[in-house]
Design a protein around this motif. Sequence first.
Motif, PDB file in Angstrom:
ATOM      1  N   GLY A 114       4.559  35.841  22.005  1.00 52.69           N
ATOM      2  CA  GLY A 114       5.197  34.579  22.362  1.00 52.69           C
ATOM      3  C   GLY A 114       5.237  34.412  23.825  1.00 52.69           C
ATOM      4  O   GLY A 114       6.035  34.225  24.615  1.00 52.69           O
TER       5      GLY A 114
ATOM      6  N   ASN B  80       2.267  32.063  18.131  1.00 53.32           N
ATOM      7  CA  ASN B  80       2.185  31.185  16.785  1.00 53.32           C
ATOM      8  C   ASN B  80       1.972  29.570  16.987  1.00 53.32           C
ATOM      9  O   ASN B  80       1.719  28.989  16.068  1.00 53.32           O
TER      10      ASN B  80
ATOM     11  N   ARG C  39       6.898  37.289  12.985  1.00 54.11           N
ATOM     12  CA  ARG C  39       7.737  37.656  11.680  1.00 54.11           C
ATOM     13  C   ARG C  39       7.002  38.490  10.878  1.00 54.11           C
ATOM     14  O   ARG C  39       7.225  39.006   9.931  1.00 54.11           O
TER      15      ARG C  39
ATOM     16  N   VAL D 159      11.581  35.107  23.381  1.00 54.08           N
ATOM     17  CA  VAL D 159      11.037  34.608  22.080  1.00 54.08           C
ATOM     18  C   VAL D 159      12.021  35.023  20.946  1.00 54.08           C
ATOM     19  O   VAL D 159      11.891  34.093  19.858  1.00 54.08           O
TER      20      VAL D 159
HETATM   21  C1  LIG Z   1      10.350  30.061  25.675  1.00 53.47           C
HETATM   22  S1  LIG Z   1       8.482  30.437  25.579  1.00 53.47           S
HETATM   23  C2  LIG Z   1       8.363  32.014  26.536  1.00 53.47           C
HETATM   24  C3  LIG Z   1       7.044  32.297  27.261  1.00 53.47           C
HETATM   25  C4  LIG Z   1       7.120  33.499  28.035  1.00 53.47           C
HETATM   26  N1  LIG Z   1       7.255  34.743  26.973  1.00 53.47           N
HETATM   27  C5  LIG Z   1       8.072  33.564  29.066  1.00 53.47           C
HETATM   28  O1  LIG Z   1       9.327  34.083  28.698  1.00 53.47           O
HETATM   29  O2  LIG Z   1       7.848  33.048  30.050  1.00 53.47           O
HETATM   30  C6  LIG Z   1       8.697  31.006  23.657  1.00 53.47           C
HETATM   31  C7  LIG Z   1       7.249  31.322  23.070  1.00 53.47           C
HETATM   32  O3  LIG Z   1       7.356  31.745  21.894  1.00 53.47           O
HETATM   33  C8  LIG Z   1       6.632  31.541  20.912  1.00 53.47           C
HETATM   34  N2  LIG Z   1       7.062  31.558  19.483  1.00 53.47           N
HETATM   35  C9  LIG Z   1       8.049  31.256  19.009  1.00 53.47           C
HETATM   36  N3  LIG Z   1       8.276  31.897  17.734  1.00 53.47           N
HETATM   37  C10 LIG Z   1       7.371  32.581  17.592  1.00 53.47           C
HETATM   38  C11 LIG Z   1       6.863  33.514  16.734  1.00 53.47           C
HETATM   39  N4  LIG Z   1       7.644  33.527  15.481  1.00 53.47           N
HETATM   40  N5  LIG Z   1       5.814  34.288  16.526  1.00 53.47           N
HETATM   41  C12 LIG Z   1       5.010  34.318  17.834  1.00 53.47           C
HETATM   42  N6  LIG Z   1       5.336  33.306  19.142  1.00 53.47           N
HETATM   43  C13 LIG Z   1       6.612  32.555  18.848  1.00 53.47           C
HETATM   44  C14 LIG Z   1       6.572  29.871  21.334  1.00 53.47           C
HETATM   45  O4  LIG Z   1       5.293  29.107  20.673  1.00 53.47           O
HETATM   46  C15 LIG Z   1       6.669  29.921  22.858  1.00 53.47           C
HETATM   47  O5  LIG Z   1       5.287  29.827  23.354  1.00 53.47           O
END
Ligand SMILES: C[S@@+](CC[C@H](N)C(=O)[O-])C[C@H]1O[C@@H](n2cnc3c(N)ncnc32)[C@H](O)[C@@H]1O
Length: 272
Positions: A79, A106, A133, A161
């Motif tokens: 994430g 993702n 997931r 995330v």
């Molecule tokens: C709010 S951003 C957080 C970015 C960074 N981790 C931070 O805290 O600054 C959330 C990220 O999680 C990713 N994300 C959401 N659901 C996910 C999943 N099921 N698997 C992988 N990435 C996911 C989104 O695409 C997004 O890029």
Amino acid sequence: MADDAPPPGIDARVPNPARMYNYFLGGKDNFAADREAAERVMSVAPEAPSLARRNRAFLRRAVRHLVTEAGIRQFVDIGTGLPTEGSVHEVAHELDPGVRVAYVDNDPVVLAHARALLSGATATTVTVHGDLRRPEEILADPELRSLIDLSEPVAVLLVAVLHFLSDDDKPAELVTRLGESVAPGSHLVLSHVTDEERAGDAREGAAVYRQASNGVTLRSREQIHELFGGFRLIEPGLVPLDDWRPDDENLLARQAGRHLPTWFLCGVGHAP
Ligand SMILES: C[S@@+](CC[C@H](N)C(=O)[O-])C[C@H]1O[C@@H](n2cnc3c(N)ncnc32)[C@H](O)[C@@H]1O
């Protein structure tokens, strides 16, 4: 990002949490629909940009701590989000240029940006398409495995995330499975939104995400604690963002700023 020309396969009309977060952080990688949704969140939660910055500051402090105090030399950042100043490898490389980082997300937009940004650091970083997931698939990814040695301790970052996973996704079980796949001495860095304070506003802000490509699930302190699975929390435990091992930078920010609602809790755990 040019509003009139989204990359193929990207629907710029649907607000996207990664791009909304980018807007909160003052970035330019967002479309009109993302900015409108982010503004709607800010109308009930004007603190959102400040909390996003503090979440990033927590991430940086946790990475520094893990490199300097816990001897961690490899990170799996799941994430990742759109690249922003102070990415994990930048922070870690200030301390040890040999630290290896796998970025996992993702979202195809996030991945495209991350790959472009990381083209200069290919010996120490990889960018992998993966979904939290399906944690086993992430850890089995050949590109990730070409850089990350799972027989050595690793830090798994789940920063802002897990609240994008619903209870039906069984997030605590997913983290437990991640914990079982990594070596003893590994760590977990986690932050998550909560409605501990000003619950009505927190819920209204979270409701905006229902129209976005990914909904938000607010969780209580106890529920967030459970998300650590088999990882044991290290000091100072599960705390508001500014309270996790504060450094000079956030002590100053705290003195200058007014009280922020506890809409995020964060912590670091270790695998015994
Ligand atoms: C709010 S951003 C957080 C970015 C960074 N981790 C931070 O805290 O600054 C959330 C990220 O999680 C990713 N994300 C959401 N659901 C996910 C999943 N099921 N698997 C992988 N990435 C996911 C989104 O695409 C997004 O890029």
